[in-house]
Scaffold this motif. Structure first.
Motif, short mmCIF file in Angstrom:
data_model
loop_
_atom_site.label_atom_id
_atom_site.label_comp_id
_atom_site.label_asym_id
_atom_site.label_seq_id
_atom_site.Cartn_x
_atom_site.Cartn_y
_atom_site.Cartn_z
N GLN A 128 0.81 -1.21 0.00
CA GLN A 128 0.00 0.00 0.00
C GLN A 128 0.85 1.27 0.00
OE1 GLN A 128 -2.56 -0.46 3.43
NE2 GLN A 128 -3.86 -1.98 2.42
N GLN A 187 3.72 4.18 -0.97
CA GLN A 187 4.14 4.88 -2.18
C GLN A 187 5.55 4.47 -2.60
OE1 GLN A 187 2.62 8.64 0.09
NE2 GLN A 187 3.23 9.31 -1.94
N TYR A 188 6.28 3.92 -1.65
CA TYR A 188 7.66 3.51 -1.88
C TYR A 188 7.85 2.11 -1.31
CZ TYR A 188 8.16 8.52 -2.60
OH TYR A 188 8.00 9.81 -3.05
N ASP A 223 13.92 8.30 -8.60
CA ASP A 223 12.95 7.21 -8.52
C ASP A 223 13.47 6.03 -7.71
OD1 ASP A 223 11.18 8.63 -10.08
OD2 ASP A 223 11.83 7.70 -11.95
N TYR A 242 12.47 2.23 -3.73
CA TYR A 242 11.92 2.38 -5.07
C TYR A 242 10.57 3.09 -5.03
CZ TYR A 242 14.73 -1.96 -5.78
OH TYR A 242 15.71 -2.92 -5.80
N LYS A 243 10.31 3.92 -6.03
CA LYS A 243 8.94 4.36 -6.22
C LYS A 243 8.11 3.13 -6.63
CE LYS A 243 9.41 9.25 -7.33
NZ LYS A 243 9.19 10.32 -8.35
N ARG A 244 6.97 3.01 -6.03
CA ARG A 244 6.13 1.82 -6.24
C ARG A 244 5.79 1.61 -7.71
NH1 ARG A 244 0.15 1.16 -3.44
NH2 ARG A 244 -0.59 -0.61 -4.68
N CYS A 245 5.59 2.70 -8.46
CA CYS A 245 5.13 2.59 -9.84
C CYS A 245 6.12 1.83 -10.73
CB CYS A 245 4.86 3.96 -10.43
SG CYS A 245 6.30 5.07 -10.45
N LEU A 246 7.38 1.73 -10.32
CA LEU A 246 8.36 1.02 -11.12
C LEU A 246 8.02 -0.47 -11.25
CD1 LEU A 246 11.69 2.58 -9.76
CD2 LEU A 246 10.49 3.14 -11.89
N ASP A 282 4.99 -1.69 -11.63
CA ASP A 282 3.67 -1.90 -12.24
C ASP A 282 3.66 -3.08 -13.21
OD1 ASP A 282 2.59 0.15 -10.80
OD2 ASP A 282 2.55 1.61 -12.45
N GLU A 283 4.73 -3.28 -13.95
CA GLU A 283 4.76 -4.37 -14.93
C GLU A 283 5.96 -5.28 -14.73
OE1 GLU A 283 4.72 -2.44 -18.69
OE2 GLU A 283 2.64 -1.75 -18.51
N LYS A 298 13.64 1.89 -16.09
CA LYS A 298 12.39 2.63 -16.02
C LYS A 298 12.51 3.93 -15.24
CE LYS A 298 8.39 0.79 -15.31
NZ LYS A 298 7.25 0.02 -14.72
#
Length: 292
Positions: free
Chosen positions: A86, A88-89, A117, A168-172, A174-175, A196
Motif C-alpha cells: 500500500q 508509495q515507496y 525514482d 523504489y517508487k512503487r510505480c516502477l 507496475d509491470e 524505467k
C-alpha cells in the motif's frame, strides 16, 4: 520521525528457515527513525517457527502484516508482497540481514532531495553482529538510467544489482516482478527497474548489514542450477542492453559472463564433474560466438 504527512513506505521481508536471525531483522525495522511503515513479512512455508514469530510481531505492532504461503522461493515471496503493498515507496530486506536505524529515513531523504525514482545505499558483509562502520566521508552519486546501467560493469555493480539496499517508487513495479524459480533473481530484475527510472541516486553510507551464512544459497558452493541461472541472467541482460542500443555495455556484459563461465568450469573440474564441465565448456563456446 513520526509525521503522519510523511509517505507510507512498504518494507517486504521474505521469510524462510531463518529462525535464529528473524528477531534481529524485524527489530531493526521496527526501530527505524522513520516510523510511517508497512512491514510485510512473507512466511514462505518456513519449516521452523518463523511463522509463529511473524504472527507475534503482527500482534505487537499494527504496522506489521503477515502472509503465510506455500514455499515458492524468494522471488515468489517478494512477488506476493508486491501484490499487496500500500506504500508509495518499496524496499526489500532479506530476513537474515538487518539494517541501520537510519536506513529508511536516509534512503527516503536521499530520493526526495535528488528527485529520484530509486535511492541506493552501501552495505557491509559480516559474520559478526559487532559492526565497525567506515568513517569515511559520504559520497553521493546521481545517475540517469543509462549511467546507472553502466555501473553494472563498474565500481558499484553489487550495489546496483541487488534488490535490497534500495528504496523504489512503487510505480516502477507496475509491470515488473521477480522470476519465480530462479536463483540470482535480482540479476534478472533490477536492471529493468533502473531502466524505467528517470534518476537513480547512490550514497556510500553503509546502511545494510549483509549476513554471511554458511548455509545460504550463495555460500553453498558450485551447483548446476545456480551456475546456469547466473549465466542466463547475464545472457538476458546483455540482450536487453543490445536491444536498447547500449552495444558496448552488451559486449562488456558478455565478457563478464565469459569470465564467470571459466570460473564455473574450474569449480566443476575441482569437483571432478565431467557432465557439468562438458555443459559449461559448450556454454563458453556460445558466449565466445556472441563476442565475435
Amino acid at each position: 520521525m513520526n509525521n503522519a504527512e510523511e509517505a507510507l513506505i512498504s518494507i517486504i521481508v521474505p521469510v524462510y528457515n531463518v529462525e535464529p536471525y528473524l528477531h534481529r531483522c524485524v527489530d531493526s525495522i521496527l526501530g527505524q527513525t522513520y516510523q510511517n511503515l508497512e512491514i510485510i513479512l512473507v512466511n514462505d512455508g518456513s519449516p521452523d517457527h518463523c511463522g509463529e514469530i511473524c504472527d507475534e510481531y503482527a500482534k505487537l505492532d499494527g504496522r506489521v502484516r503477515v502472509i503465510h504461503k506455500e514455499n515458492g522461493g524468494l522471488s515468489d515471496a517478494r512477488n506476493y508482497g508486491l501484490d499487496i503493498v500500500q506504500g508509495q515507496y518499496i524496499s526489500f530486506i532479506d530476513s537474515d540481514d538487518w539494517v541501520h536505524e537510519n536506513y529508511v529515513e536516509s534512503l527516503y531523504h536521499l530520493l526526495k532531495n535528488a528527485d529520484a525514482d530509486i535511492s541506493v545505499s552501501d552495505f557491509i558483509r559480516t559474520s559478526s553482529e559487532i559492526i565497525q562502520l567506515n568513517s569515511f566521508k559520504e559520497e553521493i552519486f546521481e545517475y540517469s538510467a543509462v549511467e546507472a546501467l553502466e555501473q553494472f560493469t563498474d565500481k558499484f555493480y553489487v550495489q546496483m544489482v541487488v534488490a535490497w539496499g534500495k528504496l523504489y517508487k512503487r510505480c516502477l513495479f507496475d509491470e515488473i516482478r521477480f522470476p519465480v524459480g530462479r536463483i540470482h533473481e535480482d540479476e534478472f530484475t533490477t536492471y529493468k527497474l533502473i531502466y524505467k527510472a528517470k534518476k537513480i541516486v547512490l550514497s556510500t553510507v553503509q546502511l545494510v548489514f549483509y549476513w554471511q551464512r554458511e548455509d545460504s544459497i550463495m555460500g553453498s558452493g558450485f551447483n548446476r542450477k545456480q551456475s546456469l541461472d547466473a549465466l542466463d541472467s547475464y545472457d538476458e541482460r546483455a540482450a536487453f542492453f543490445d536491444e536498447i542500443g547500449l552495444h558496448e555495455l552488451c559486449k562488456r556484459t558478455y565478457q563478464m559472463e565469459l569470465e564467470m563461465c571459466k570460473s564455473f568450469i574450474s569449480q566443476a573440474e575441482e569437483s571432478n564433474d565431467i557432465t557439468d564441465k562438458k555443459m559449461l565448456t559448450e556454454r563458453l563456446e556460445v558466449i565466445h560466438n556472441y563476442l565475435l
